[in-house]
Design a protein around this motif. Structure first.
Motif, PDB file in Angstrom:
ATOM      1  N   LEU A  13     -68.851  51.730  18.181  1.00 47.16           N
ATOM      2  CA  LEU A  13     -69.772  50.712  18.672  1.00 47.16           C
ATOM      3  C   LEU A  13     -69.439  49.289  18.202  1.00 47.16           C
ATOM      4  O   LEU A  13     -69.706  48.336  18.945  1.00 47.16           O
ATOM      5  N   PRO A  14     -68.879  49.092  16.994  1.00 45.05           N
ATOM      6  CA  PRO A  14     -68.536  47.715  16.595  1.00 45.05           C
ATOM      7  C   PRO A  14     -67.598  46.995  17.554  1.00 45.05           C
ATOM      8  O   PRO A  14     -67.553  45.756  17.563  1.00 45.05           O
ATOM      9  N   THR A  15     -66.869  47.740  18.388  1.00 49.14           N
ATOM     10  CA  THR A  15     -65.976  47.079  19.340  1.00 49.14           C
ATOM     11  C   THR A  15     -66.747  46.279  20.382  1.00 49.14           C
ATOM     12  O   THR A  15     -66.190  45.357  20.996  1.00 49.14           O
ATOM     13  N   LEU A  16     -68.023  46.599  20.592  1.00 42.97           N
ATOM     14  CA  LEU A  16     -68.841  45.840  21.538  1.00 42.97           C
ATOM     15  C   LEU A  16     -68.958  44.379  21.113  1.00 42.97           C
ATOM     16  O   LEU A  16     -69.039  43.481  21.955  1.00 42.97           O
ATOM     17  N   ALA A  17     -69.007  44.162  19.804  1.00 48.76           N
ATOM     18  CA  ALA A  17     -69.156  42.791  19.303  1.00 48.76           C
ATOM     19  C   ALA A  17     -67.939  41.939  19.633  1.00 48.76           C
ATOM     20  O   ALA A  17     -68.037  40.697  19.680  1.00 48.76           O
ATOM     21  N   ARG A  18     -66.798  42.585  19.845  1.00 50.76           N
ATOM     22  CA  ARG A  18     -65.570  41.843  20.146  1.00 50.76           C
ATOM     23  C   ARG A  18     -65.291  41.736  21.636  1.00 50.76           C
ATOM     24  O   ARG A  18     -64.265  41.176  22.043  1.00 50.76           O
ATOM     25  N   LEU A  62     -69.737  53.757  28.368  1.00 53.79           N
ATOM     26  CA  LEU A  62     -70.821  54.589  28.878  1.00 53.79           C
ATOM     27  C   LEU A  62     -72.122  54.338  28.130  1.00 53.79           C
ATOM     28  O   LEU A  62     -73.202  54.287  28.732  1.00 53.79           O
ATOM     29  N   PHE A  63     -72.049  54.169  26.802  1.00 49.49           N
ATOM     30  CA  PHE A  63     -73.264  53.866  26.051  1.00 49.49           C
ATOM     31  C   PHE A  63     -73.864  52.539  26.512  1.00 49.49           C
ATOM     32  O   PHE A  63     -75.078  52.431  26.730  1.00 49.49           O
ATOM     33  N   ALA A  64     -73.035  51.515  26.653  1.00 49.64           N
ATOM     34  CA  ALA A  64     -73.537  50.209  27.076  1.00 49.64           C
ATOM     35  C   ALA A  64     -74.145  50.287  28.474  1.00 49.64           C
ATOM     36  O   ALA A  64     -75.212  49.708  28.736  1.00 49.64           O
ATOM     37  N   ARG A  65     -73.492  51.015  29.369  1.00 53.40           N
ATOM     38  CA  ARG A  65     -74.014  51.154  30.736  1.00 53.40           C
ATOM     39  C   ARG A  65     -75.369  51.846  30.722  1.00 53.40           C
ATOM     40  O   ARG A  65     -76.315  51.393  31.382  1.00 53.40           O
ATOM     41  N   TYR A  66     -75.485  52.925  29.969  1.00 54.21           N
ATOM     42  CA  TYR A  66     -76.747  53.650  29.904  1.00 54.21           C
ATOM     43  C   TYR A  66     -77.830  52.838  29.205  1.00 54.21           C
ATOM     44  O   TYR A  66     -78.987  52.800  29.652  1.00 54.21           O
ATOM     45  N   ALA A  67     -77.492  52.198  28.095  1.00 54.26           N
ATOM     46  CA  ALA A  67     -78.498  51.451  27.333  1.00 54.26           C
ATOM     47  C   ALA A  67     -79.046  50.283  28.145  1.00 54.26           C
ATOM     48  O   ALA A  67     -80.263  50.039  28.168  1.00 54.26           O
ATOM     49  N   LEU A  68     -78.162  49.549  28.824  1.00 56.07           N
ATOM     50  CA  LEU A  68     -78.619  48.437  29.651  1.00 56.07           C
ATOM     51  C   LEU A  68     -79.461  48.937  30.830  1.00 56.07           C
ATOM     52  O   LEU A  68     -80.477  48.313  31.185  1.00 56.07           O
ATOM     53  N   SER A  69     -79.067  50.059  31.411  1.00 57.48           N
ATOM     54  CA  SER A  69     -79.848  50.646  32.504  1.00 57.48           C
ATOM     55  C   SER A  69     -81.222  51.080  32.013  1.00 57.48           C
ATOM     56  O   SER A  69     -82.239  50.877  32.699  1.00 57.48           O
ATOM     57  N   ALA A 105     -63.476  47.741  32.677  1.00 57.46           N
ATOM     58  CA  ALA A 105     -64.219  47.810  31.409  1.00 57.46           C
ATOM     59  C   ALA A 105     -63.540  48.739  30.415  1.00 57.46           C
ATOM     60  O   ALA A 105     -63.449  48.429  29.213  1.00 57.46           O
ATOM     61  N   THR A 106     -63.026  49.879  30.899  1.00 55.53           N
ATOM     62  CA  THR A 106     -62.391  50.833  29.988  1.00 55.53           C
ATOM     63  C   THR A 106     -61.017  50.363  29.525  1.00 55.53           C
ATOM     64  O   THR A 106     -60.460  50.914  28.572  1.00 55.53           O
ATOM     65  N   ALA A 107     -60.462  49.351  30.175  1.00 54.55           N
ATOM     66  CA  ALA A 107     -59.211  48.770  29.697  1.00 54.55           C
ATOM     67  C   ALA A 107     -59.455  47.890  28.473  1.00 54.55           C
ATOM     68  O   ALA A 107     -58.534  47.655  27.682  1.00 54.55           O
ATOM     69  N   ALA A 108     -60.709  47.433  28.314  1.00 56.97           N
ATOM     70  CA  ALA A 108     -61.042  46.555  27.180  1.00 56.97           C
ATOM     71  C   ALA A 108     -61.805  47.267  26.079  1.00 56.97           C
ATOM     72  O   ALA A 108     -61.767  46.851  24.924  1.00 56.97           O
ATOM     73  N   LEU A 109     -62.502  48.358  26.422  1.00 57.29           N
ATOM     74  CA  LEU A 109     -63.340  49.061  25.452  1.00 57.29           C
ATOM     75  C   LEU A 109     -63.113  50.567  25.571  1.00 57.29           C
ATOM     76  O   LEU A 109     -62.718  51.055  26.635  1.00 57.29           O
ATOM     77  N   PRO A 110     -63.393  51.331  24.499  1.00 59.20           N
ATOM     78  CA  PRO A 110     -63.318  52.790  24.594  1.00 59.20           C
ATOM     79  C   PRO A 110     -64.285  53.319  25.653  1.00 59.20           C
ATOM     80  O   PRO A 110     -65.356  52.739  25.880  1.00 59.20           O
TER      81      PRO A 110
END
Length: 333
Positions: A209-214, A38-45, A28-33
């Motif tokens: 955070l905009p990188t999540l959209a990509r 970490l934000f996505a992991r925490y928010a989904l959890s 995951a960190t190879a594709a995103l900062p």
């Protein structure tokens, strides 16, 4: 399948999921900062935990405790533990991004021997010499794991995983201090921690955070796996299993996490061990198991000795023929 084998299977599954989390985080960190991951992991959890809390509260509307989503003790413990847990994942995720998944899982297992140095509640008289010998074996193992193809300056990722082991040990010790003697429900405590982490990483990762959209489907799959399986499922399954077996057996099975981390890294990521690193891996597993066994035995012996001492009448302590006044008990709100 018998109940005992079912419980063992659940604990082994938790260890496997946690062991595989290093490769998932690395992917995951190879594709995103890192902070976005970490934000996505925490928010989904957090979303998953809030859903479970709502379902449980709805099914217990008639009970007094079910009407309270969170107690004061759960909030008081959850907020600082959310901060320390976030600190663990920051250092750990940056570390796994700069080393192999196998090394990450093996080095983080140092937590097993570091925690007793920070949590002295079970051994106020100090740890036995054998425990320090086991810790020495683990230190030697870390040096061999960091050596790679030969002795050289330690890699950044390995040093970060070493720091993560210290931070995680401090977090584990703090969990004991903040929850002992209090009625704290695991799901509610976990939910508070995920909400705190979500808020922290929302601030830290706001610009990226905009990188999540990509992110592509494969990256989102890794994020969902980290959140739903490595966080929510693993913690709740661990709690369910530990309540139905002995702490010693649970610790033994969960202690296989570094073995699974190495196996997943080798099988799925094509990682491999040099002879020196292979020796380090073997010493790390042996040292952590040895240290865990020594600490567990010493804790049990100390508890038994304390119990015998407390049950022995002294001139200042009323014996069986002299009933004493019951000590006041502390109740949580």
């Amino acid at each position: 399948m018998s109940d005992s084998r079912r419980i063992d299977a659940v604990l082994l599954l938790v260890a496997l999921v946690w062991g595989s989390s290093y490769l998932s985080a690395q992917t995951a960190t190879a594709a995103l900062p890192v902070l976005v991951v970490l934000f996505a992991r925490y928010a989904l959890s957090a979303l998953a935990c809030l859903g479970l809390v709502a379902v449980r509260a709805g099914s217990r509307q008639g009970s007094r405790r079910g009407s309270r989503r969170w107690t004061r003790d759960e909030l008081r413990a959850g907020v600082p533990l959310g901060v320390t847990q976030a600190a663990v994942l920051v250092v750990e995720t940056y570390g796994v991004a700069h080393t192999t998944a196998a090394n990450a899982g093996l080095i983080i297992s140092l937590t097993i021997v570091l925690t007793p140095f920070l949590d002295r509640t079970g051994h106020p008289g100090g740890l036995p010499p054998a425990f320090y010998a086991a810790a020495g074996v683990c230190v030697l193992a870390v040096g061999l794991l960091m050596s790679g193809n030969g002795f050289h300056a330690p890699r950044l990722g390995d040093l970060l995983m070493l720091a993560a082991a210290f931070v995680r040990a401090a977090h584990v010790a703090l969990v004991g201090r903040l929850t002992v003697g209090r009625v704290v429900r695991p799901l509610q405590l976990t939910t508070v921690q995920t909400l705190v982490g979500s808020a922290l990483f929302l601030i830290l990762a706001a610009r990226e955070l905009p990188t999540l959209a990509r992110a592509d489907a494969a990256t989102w799959t890794q994020l969902l796996y980290l959140a739903l399986f490595c966080s929510v499922f693993a913690f709740l399954a661990q709690t369910w299993a530990v309540q139905r077996t002995s702490a010693s057996r649970a610790g033994l099975l969960l202690g296989t996490e570094p073995i699974w981390a190495a196996a997943v890294g080798i099988a799925l990521a094509g990682e491999h061990f040099t002879p020196l690193a292979g020796l380090g891996a073997a010493l790390m597993v042996a040292g952590t198991y040895w240290g865990q066994a020594v600490e567990r035995t010493h804790r049990a012996a100390t508890a038994q000795k304390t119990s015998v001492t407390a049950d022995t009448p002294t001139p200042d302590t009323p014996g069986p023929e002299e009933p004493s006044c019951p000590a006041p008990t502390l109740t949580s709100t």
